[in-house]
Design an enzyme around this catalytic site. Structure first.
Site, PDB file in Angstrom:
ATOM      1  N   PHE A 140     -13.474  90.898  50.012  1.00 13.09           N
ATOM      2  CA  PHE A 140     -12.102  91.198  49.403  1.00 13.09           C
ATOM      3  C   PHE A 140     -11.503  92.264  50.366  1.00 13.09           C
ATOM      4  O   PHE A 140     -12.067  92.939  51.065  1.00 13.09           O
ATOM      5  CB  PHE A 140     -12.612  92.001  48.019  1.00 13.09           C
ATOM      6  CG  PHE A 140     -12.697  91.047  46.884  1.00 13.09           C
ATOM      7  CD1 PHE A 140     -11.779  91.442  45.633  1.00 13.09           C
ATOM      8  CD2 PHE A 140     -13.004  90.044  46.961  1.00 13.09           C
ATOM      9  CE1 PHE A 140     -11.767  90.462  44.508  1.00 13.09           C
ATOM     10  CE2 PHE A 140     -13.131  89.144  45.510  1.00 13.09           C
ATOM     11  CZ  PHE A 140     -12.386  89.465  44.633  1.00 13.09           C
ATOM     12  N   HIS A 150      13.072 122.544  63.894  1.00 16.55           N
ATOM     13  CA  HIS A 150      12.789 123.060  65.084  1.00 16.55           C
ATOM     14  C   HIS A 150      11.609 123.596  65.419  1.00 16.55           C
ATOM     15  O   HIS A 150      11.078 124.621  64.490  1.00 16.55           O
ATOM     16  CB  HIS A 150      14.213 123.750  65.687  1.00 16.55           C
ATOM     17  CG  HIS A 150      13.980 124.333  67.044  1.00 16.55           C
ATOM     18  ND1 HIS A 150      14.277 123.329  68.122  1.00 16.55           N
ATOM     19  CD2 HIS A 150      13.703 125.432  67.525  1.00 16.55           C
ATOM     20  CE1 HIS A 150      13.855 124.207  69.177  1.00 16.55           C
ATOM     21  NE2 HIS A 150      13.437 125.175  68.906  1.00 16.55           N
TER      22      HIS A 150
END
Length: 455
Positions: free
Chosen positions: A35, A439
């Protein structure tokens, strides 16, 4: 013949279709292998886990750039492989066990072929089982393409399905192909200690990428590997452990191991689609409409077997659409593939969304571009980065983005605001100016590229 209300072929993204909304139905999942499909077992996830291991090792090698004294003792490949696949094999087993515990899902282990309209024959270890589904979902995925020159040689070779489970790294790995799978696995094995030779018939690596990215990555790859571009394999000869790739320019590459990474092909040829009335495209993909319906009544398809964009996140979105449409036939959802971001987890990372510049030219579009280097922003300084960049392409009339391309650290994350803008119709100036950009985060390279468009 056993009847189920719904039969799902494939337990990769096909397994994601089934949730508690289907509890009132008799559901079957047919899967021949573990699976989780390609992504969990032999694709996206193990390759990224190993790529991260390679990134850590490369970080140690490059520590001197940051005035840090460090020595790499090596990559413990066996332990890394066991860490990755020990976890993923448990995930696959747990996924199957969970379905087997369900009181509305039956798991049939085996390969399914259509024998008629919504009728199937499943052949597995326990023999054959005949099934009929009220509705059927085909999600059988894809497999690596192996050129005849390799396949017919009778000599051993690896693909992305097998190479990551090797017990030891190759001494010299020849990589046939220059796409994203080749780029990621070359990075993994180069860092693990293998010598790498890449053989690609295009003149640049990652040729479908934007031309600026493709050229830049090819230069970087040449600084690390032997790269042979513009050549094609004509035959494979030699013996196991001593392979010889003969190329069409008369030269040859010798290596102990060959990795074939030239593309993938849909598994539609394994299901006898014609017996169910399921039409195929010339390239083998199942024909589906915008609602993921095939040409056969009551049969849907999703993922690599049908999609024009064979990526896991696309298959997952298609699974969501199929689940909705199975349960809401009077209110069908639509799959859209117009804005799909993608990333290559090599070193440096690469990410893209939308059109390349060469595609814009080919379509005769009016466009403008801007490129901002990582070295132009503060966090680029912190990274000591000299090769990274963000390139954006926009329509000067609408000011909306047509495409975006990033090469450098964190590219797979940095691309996301650009994909969101394109999906929601946010134009480039608004995206650049409306939100705050932290920033000195690396996202400033994106904001500055947008501002450089001058729109």
């Amino acid at each position: 013949m056993r009847h189920h209300d719904l039969v799902v072929l494939g337990a990769g993204s096909g397994n994601a279709v089934i949730d508690d909304r289907f509890a009132g139905l008799d559901v079957a999942i047919v899967e021949p292998g573990p699976f989780g499909g390609t992504c969990l077992n032999r694709g996206c996830i193990p390759s990224k886990m190993l790529a991260r291991t390679a990134d850590v090792a490369d970080g140690v090698r490059e520590a001197g750039r940051f005035d840090v004294d460090a020595v790499l003792g090596g990559v413990r490949w066996t332990e890394a492989r066991e860490r990755v696949f020990g976890r993923l094999d448990r995930e696959a087993a747990d996924g199957e066990a969970g379905r087997r515990r369900s009181d509305f899902v039956t798991v049939h282990r085996g390969r399914a072929r259509f024998t008629g309209e919504r009728e199937l024959l499943v052949a597995g270890d326990q023999g054959e089982v005949r099934l009929r589904g009220g509705q059927i979902v085909v999600a059988v995925g894809s497999r690596p393409v192996v050129p005849a020159a390799v396949r017919d040689s009778g000599l051993p070779y690896e693909t992305s399905d097998t190479v990551m489970r090797r017990r030891t790294p190759p001494r010299h790995l020849a990589v046939l192909g220059g796409g994203y799978i080749a780029a990621e696995l070359a990075h993994v094995f180069h860092t693990a200690g293998s010598r790498i030779t890449v053989v690609e018939h295009h003149h640049t690596l990652l040729e479908p990428q934007d031309e600026a990215v493709s050229r830049a990555y090819t230069r970087i790859a040449r600084s690390r590997y032997q790269v042979r571009t513009g050549v094609t394999l004509t035959r494979l000869e030699g013996e196991p452990g001593r392979l010889r790739l003969v190329l069409d320019d008369g030269s040859a590459v010798e290596a102990d191991t060959l990795l074939v990474a030239v593309g993938r092909t849909p598994n539609s040829d394994t299901i006898d689609a014609d017996r169910a009335g399921i039409a195929l495209r010339e390239d083998g993909r199942i024909v589906v409409d915008a609602h993921q319906r095939t040409t056969a009544h009551g049969v849907f398809a999703l993922g690599d077997v049908c999609t024009p964009v064979p990526l896991k996140h696309v298959a997952n979105r298609e699974a969501q659409v199929v689940a909705h449409n199975l349960l809401n036939p009077g209110d069908l959802a639509v799959t859209r593939h117009d804005v799909v971001p993608a990333a290559v987890f090599t070193r440096p990372q690469i990410a893209q969304v939308g059109l390349t510049e060469q595609e814009c030219r080919g379509r005769g579009l009016e466009y403008t571009t801007a490129t901002r280097r990582y070295a132009d922003v503060a966090y680029g300084w912190a990274l000591e980065d000299t090769t990274g960049f963000c390139k954006v392409i926009a329509d000067p009339g609408t000011r909306r983005l047509l495409g975006a391309h990033i090469l450098g650290p964190q590219a797979s994350t940095l691309i996301q605001p650009l994909a969101i803008a394109m999906s929601l119709g946010i134009d480039a100036p608004t995206l650049a100016r409306a939100p705050y950009w932290i920033h000195p985060a690396l996202t400033e390279v994106v904001a500055n590229a947008l501002l450089d468009l001058g729109l």
